[in-house]
Design an enzyme around this catalytic site. Structure first.
Site, PDB file in Angstrom:
ATOM      1  N   LYS A 186      22.833   6.815  70.171  1.00  0.00           N
ATOM      2  CA  LYS A 186      21.468   7.340  69.991  1.00  0.00           C
ATOM      3  C   LYS A 186      21.391   8.059  68.643  1.00  0.00           C
ATOM      4  O   LYS A 186      21.837   9.190  68.507  1.00  0.00           O
ATOM      5  CB  LYS A 186      21.071   8.314  71.101  1.00  0.00           C
ATOM      6  N   GLU A 260      31.327  18.009  68.330  1.00  0.00           N
ATOM      7  CA  GLU A 260      31.511  18.393  66.916  1.00  0.00           C
ATOM      8  C   GLU A 260      30.255  19.155  66.523  1.00  0.00           C
ATOM      9  O   GLU A 260      29.190  18.567  66.369  1.00  0.00           O
ATOM     10  CB  GLU A 260      31.655  17.144  66.040  1.00  0.00           C
ATOM     11  N   CYS A 296      28.430  20.211  57.848  1.00  0.00           N
ATOM     12  CA  CYS A 296      28.921  21.172  58.844  1.00  0.00           C
ATOM     13  C   CYS A 296      30.126  21.996  58.386  1.00  0.00           C
ATOM     14  O   CYS A 296      30.271  23.141  58.769  1.00  0.00           O
ATOM     15  CB  CYS A 296      29.271  20.422  60.121  1.00  0.00           C
ATOM     16  N   GLU A 395      24.538  29.678  60.959  1.00  0.00           N
ATOM     17  CA  GLU A 395      24.580  28.487  60.119  1.00  0.00           C
ATOM     18  C   GLU A 395      23.187  28.250  59.528  1.00  0.00           C
ATOM     19  O   GLU A 395      22.216  28.134  60.267  1.00  0.00           O
ATOM     20  CB  GLU A 395      25.003  27.279  60.950  1.00  0.00           C
TER      21      GLU A 395
HETATM   22  P1  NAD Z   1      20.711  18.594  66.679  1.00  0.00           P
HETATM   23  O1  NAD Z   1      21.667  19.213  67.624  1.00  0.00           O
HETATM   24  O2  NAD Z   1      19.328  19.079  66.653  1.00  0.00           O
HETATM   25  O3  NAD Z   1      20.614  17.016  66.965  1.00  0.00           O
HETATM   26  C1  NAD Z   1      21.762  16.173  66.916  1.00  0.00           C
HETATM   27  C2  NAD Z   1      21.512  14.954  67.778  1.00  0.00           C
HETATM   28  O4  NAD Z   1      21.479  15.343  69.148  1.00  0.00           O
HETATM   29  C3  NAD Z   1      20.187  14.258  67.531  1.00  0.00           C
HETATM   30  O5  NAD Z   1      20.376  12.869  67.726  1.00  0.00           O
HETATM   31  C4  NAD Z   1      19.292  14.837  68.618  1.00  0.00           C
HETATM   32  O6  NAD Z   1      18.229  13.976  68.939  1.00  0.00           O
HETATM   33  C5  NAD Z   1      20.262  14.972  69.766  1.00  0.00           C
HETATM   34  N1  NAD Z   1      20.007  16.033  70.728  1.00  0.00           N
HETATM   35  C6  NAD Z   1      19.533  17.284  70.515  1.00  0.00           C
HETATM   36  N2  NAD Z   1      19.528  17.983  71.658  1.00  0.00           N
HETATM   37  C7  NAD Z   1      20.038  17.187  72.621  1.00  0.00           C
HETATM   38  C8  NAD Z   1      20.329  17.339  74.008  1.00  0.00           C
HETATM   39  N3  NAD Z   1      20.067  18.495  74.652  1.00  0.00           N
HETATM   40  N4  NAD Z   1      20.866  16.310  74.685  1.00  0.00           N
HETATM   41  C9  NAD Z   1      21.145  15.152  74.058  1.00  0.00           C
HETATM   42  N5  NAD Z   1      20.887  14.927  72.749  1.00  0.00           N
HETATM   43  C10 NAD Z   1      20.355  15.934  72.030  1.00  0.00           C
HETATM   44  O7  NAD Z   1      21.396  18.693  65.252  1.00  0.00           O
HETATM   45  P2  NAD Z   1      20.815  18.205  63.832  1.00  0.00           P
HETATM   46  O8  NAD Z   1      19.825  19.204  63.371  1.00  0.00           O
HETATM   47  O9  NAD Z   1      20.417  16.767  63.902  1.00  0.00           O
HETATM   48  O10 NAD Z   1      22.149  18.270  62.947  1.00  0.00           O
HETATM   49  C11 NAD Z   1      22.570  19.425  62.317  1.00  0.00           C
HETATM   50  C12 NAD Z   1      23.660  20.107  63.104  1.00  0.00           C
HETATM   51  O11 NAD Z   1      24.769  19.221  63.312  1.00  0.00           O
HETATM   52  C13 NAD Z   1      24.252  21.291  62.371  1.00  0.00           C
HETATM   53  O12 NAD Z   1      24.432  22.362  63.255  1.00  0.00           O
HETATM   54  C14 NAD Z   1      25.593  20.789  61.886  1.00  0.00           C
HETATM   55  O13 NAD Z   1      26.545  21.779  61.644  1.00  0.00           O
HETATM   56  C15 NAD Z   1      25.988  19.892  62.992  1.00  0.00           C
HETATM   57  N6  NAD Z   1      26.993  18.930  62.529  1.00  0.00           N
HETATM   58  C16 NAD Z   1      28.287  19.055  62.974  1.00  0.00           C
HETATM   59  C17 NAD Z   1      29.260  18.199  62.509  1.00  0.00           C
HETATM   60  C18 NAD Z   1      30.686  18.294  62.975  1.00  0.00           C
HETATM   61  O14 NAD Z   1      31.407  17.315  62.837  1.00  0.00           O
HETATM   62  N7  NAD Z   1      31.139  19.401  63.528  1.00  0.00           N
HETATM   63  C19 NAD Z   1      28.929  17.206  61.589  1.00  0.00           C
HETATM   64  C20 NAD Z   1      27.617  17.127  61.152  1.00  0.00           C
HETATM   65  C21 NAD Z   1      26.649  17.993  61.639  1.00  0.00           C
END
Ligand code: NAD
Length: 488
Positions: A186, A260, A296, A395
């Site tokens: 997804k 992650e 991240c 963050e």
């Molecule tokens: P987000 O959590 O808003 O969304 C990430 C994904 O999860 C999207 O596809 C979203 O539609 C989905 N999603 C959100 N809530 C959900 C739920 N309750 N159940 C299932 N799916 C859900 O994050 P974002 O704004 O897209 O990305 C930025 C974040 O990702 C930052 O916090 C960043 O640090 C983190 N990130 C972490 C890593 C890592 O490897 N640790 C890498 C890249 C980004």
């Protein structure tokens, strides 16, 4: 599949499920927007629960087939993975163009990390698949041989964010394919057009039907996928808030999950560090401001020794002030726009908080004057930040650095570890041995000495609020394997 590409507007009207281009269950659509121009880039169907049901059913059927994918010799799967890597590489320019238009990643960064890197991960795991030993026989303590068998965990729900959509999808696809799992991916609504390119590559590479299914959708539908009874494991990359809610669901279901999540890592400058930007500017940039700060693992808390504090402030101020801010498609751009208007508003609210809480702004802090379209924020440095300040705790996910003074190594280690997160970080020093000794004292999943780049051959992931489990390296296979013991 019907794809209409009229100059820069790309339309898809089907999903890639079960190896076919299938009609969506509703007429809802997603419109990705160009982060640099705020213009619509295309239109794709938005997945609903019924589409997830079909995708999970397809992944389930492919996994449960008694003579199918999961039962293949690993080297046979490796051949498919290598074909997929080729099909991805063939589309390199399109991947770069679509990713950077959608999320504002400068093309120079996309060329390094969104193409080449994902196919390297796939080829690396194809190599691991060829060596995968799925059964080990040992002598039991109480006699008799015992087989310890490793088998694929099953259907994987892979949920990815928009910041490195292809690399982070591949962190899940590659170990899943190597071990014989099947997937429902997804993607984030912000980055859907590159996901369709991936689907085209999967189709061309003749990955067996149902092994990889892709349904772009929002968070509610993502939550539906996480809890779906046909799913055996969840692999999530995204925010800590979403990760907590997914972990709660997986806890209730006792469903294996890899998380992650976010970070607020420390870049620790030791008192002997080289600060000449001509020598270390590229490394500092890559580990503190890469991808417009939307990465991240960045060391966004810069810890500086009190006796060289002014020099460090000058170096980071000069670094941030020297960066070329511009549209993502310009090859000279170093800092592009934030991925969304909401993301820019979030970054700006943190800049306002930094000011309100008394940190000293040394550069940036506003929108660039010459760019009136696109969600741009100037690279920004705050000096004299207290580690308890909001901008040091949370963050931001934008090009904003907080400079924090320290007194002696123990103090630096204490401040670095005084964080809810533990994902990345760096130590800057003329003495790599000394740097490694400091690195070992930091509670973080990954850390670099005078450099930082997640290498496909080594495990990547976080501790504390940065996540659970590891991706990449041979260790990354473990999350996709179950163990069965057979006493004979
Ligand atoms: P987000 O959590 O808003 O969304 C990430 C994904 O999860 C999207 O596809 C979203 O539609 C989905 N999603 C959100 N809530 C959900 C739920 N309750 N159940 C299932 N799916 C859900 O994050 P974002 O704004 O897209 O990305 C930025 C974040 O990702 C930052 O916090 C960043 O640090 C983190 N990130 C972490 C890593 C890592 O490897 N640790 C890498 C890249 C980004």
């Amino acid at each position: 599949m019907t794809v209409v590409n009229e100059n820069t507007f790309t339309t898809y009207d089907t999903f890639y499920i079960g190896g076919e281009w299938v009609q969506p269950s509703t007429d809802h659509t997603i419109t990705p927007i160009d982060a640099s121009t705020e213009q619509p880039l295309g239109r794709v169907p938005e997945g609903a629960e019924a589409d997830i049901d079909r995708a999970v059913a397809a992944a389930r059927a492919a996994f449960d087939d008694p003579s199918g994918w999961a039962q293949w010799e690993p080297r046979r799967r490796a051949e498919v993975m290598e074909r997929l890597a080729e099909a991805i590489d063939k589309r390199a320019d399109q991947f770069v163009q679509r990713v950077s238009a959608q999320n504002g990643m400068p093309v120079a960064v996309a060329q390094q990390l969104e193409i080449g890197y994902p196919s390297a991960v796939l080829r690396y795991y194809a190599g691991l698949a060829r060596e995968l030993s799925t059964i080990e026989t040992r002598e039991g303590l109480f006699g008799g041989p015992i087989d310890v068998r490793r088998y694929p965990v099953g259907v994987v729900a892979a949920i990815v964010p928009w910041n490195f959509p292809q690399a982070l999808s591949m962190f899940k696809i590659a170990p899943a394919m190597a071990t014989g799992c099947t997937l429902v991916i997804k993607p984030s609504p912000e980055t859907v057009l590159d996901a369709y390119l991936l689907a085209e590559a999967i189709d061309e590479a003749q990955v067996p039907h149902g092994v990889i299914n892709i349904v772009p959708a929002g968070r509610e539908v993502g939550a539906y996928l996480v809890a779906h009874p046909g799913v055996d494991k969840v692999a999530f990359t995204g925010s800590t808030a979403a990760g907590r809610s997914i972990a709660e669901v997986c806890g209730r279901l006792l469903r294996p999950v890899t998380l992650e999540l976010g970070g607020k890592s420390a870049a620790i400058v030791l008192d002997d560090a080289e600060l000449n930007l001509a020598k270390i500017g590229a490394g500092l940039f890559g580990s503190t401001l890469l991808n417009n700060g939307q990465t991240c693992f960045l060391g966004t808390r810069v810890l500086a020794p009190r006796n060289r504090y002014n020099e460090v402030v000058e170096a980071f101020t000069a670094l941030a002030g020297s960066l070329t801010v511009g549209i993502a498609s310009d090859p000279t751009t170093q800092i592009g726009p934030m991925a969304t208007a909401r993301q820019r508003a979030r970054v700006e609210s943190y800049i306002a908080k930094g000011r309100a809480e008394g940190a000293r702004l040394t550069v940036g802090g506003a929108r660039p004057k010459d760019l009136d379209q696109g969600w741009f924020v100037e690279p920004t440095v705050f000096a004299d930040v207290d580690n308890g300040a909001t901008i040091a705790r949370e963050e931001i996910f934008g090009p904003v650095l907080s400079l924090i003074p320290y007194d002696g190594i123990d103090d630096a280690v204490r401040i670095a570890n005084d964080s809810d997160f533990g994902l990345g970080g760096t130590v800057w020093t003329a003495d790599p041995e000394r740097g490694a000794a400091v690195a070992q004292r930091i509670r973080t999943g990954t850390i670099g000495v005078n450099r930082y780049i997640p290498d496909p051959a080594a495990p990547f992931g976080g501790v504390k609020a940065s996540g659970l489990g590891r991706e990449l390296g041979p260790e990354g296979l473990a999350g996709y394997l179950q163990i069965q013991t057979v006493y004979r």
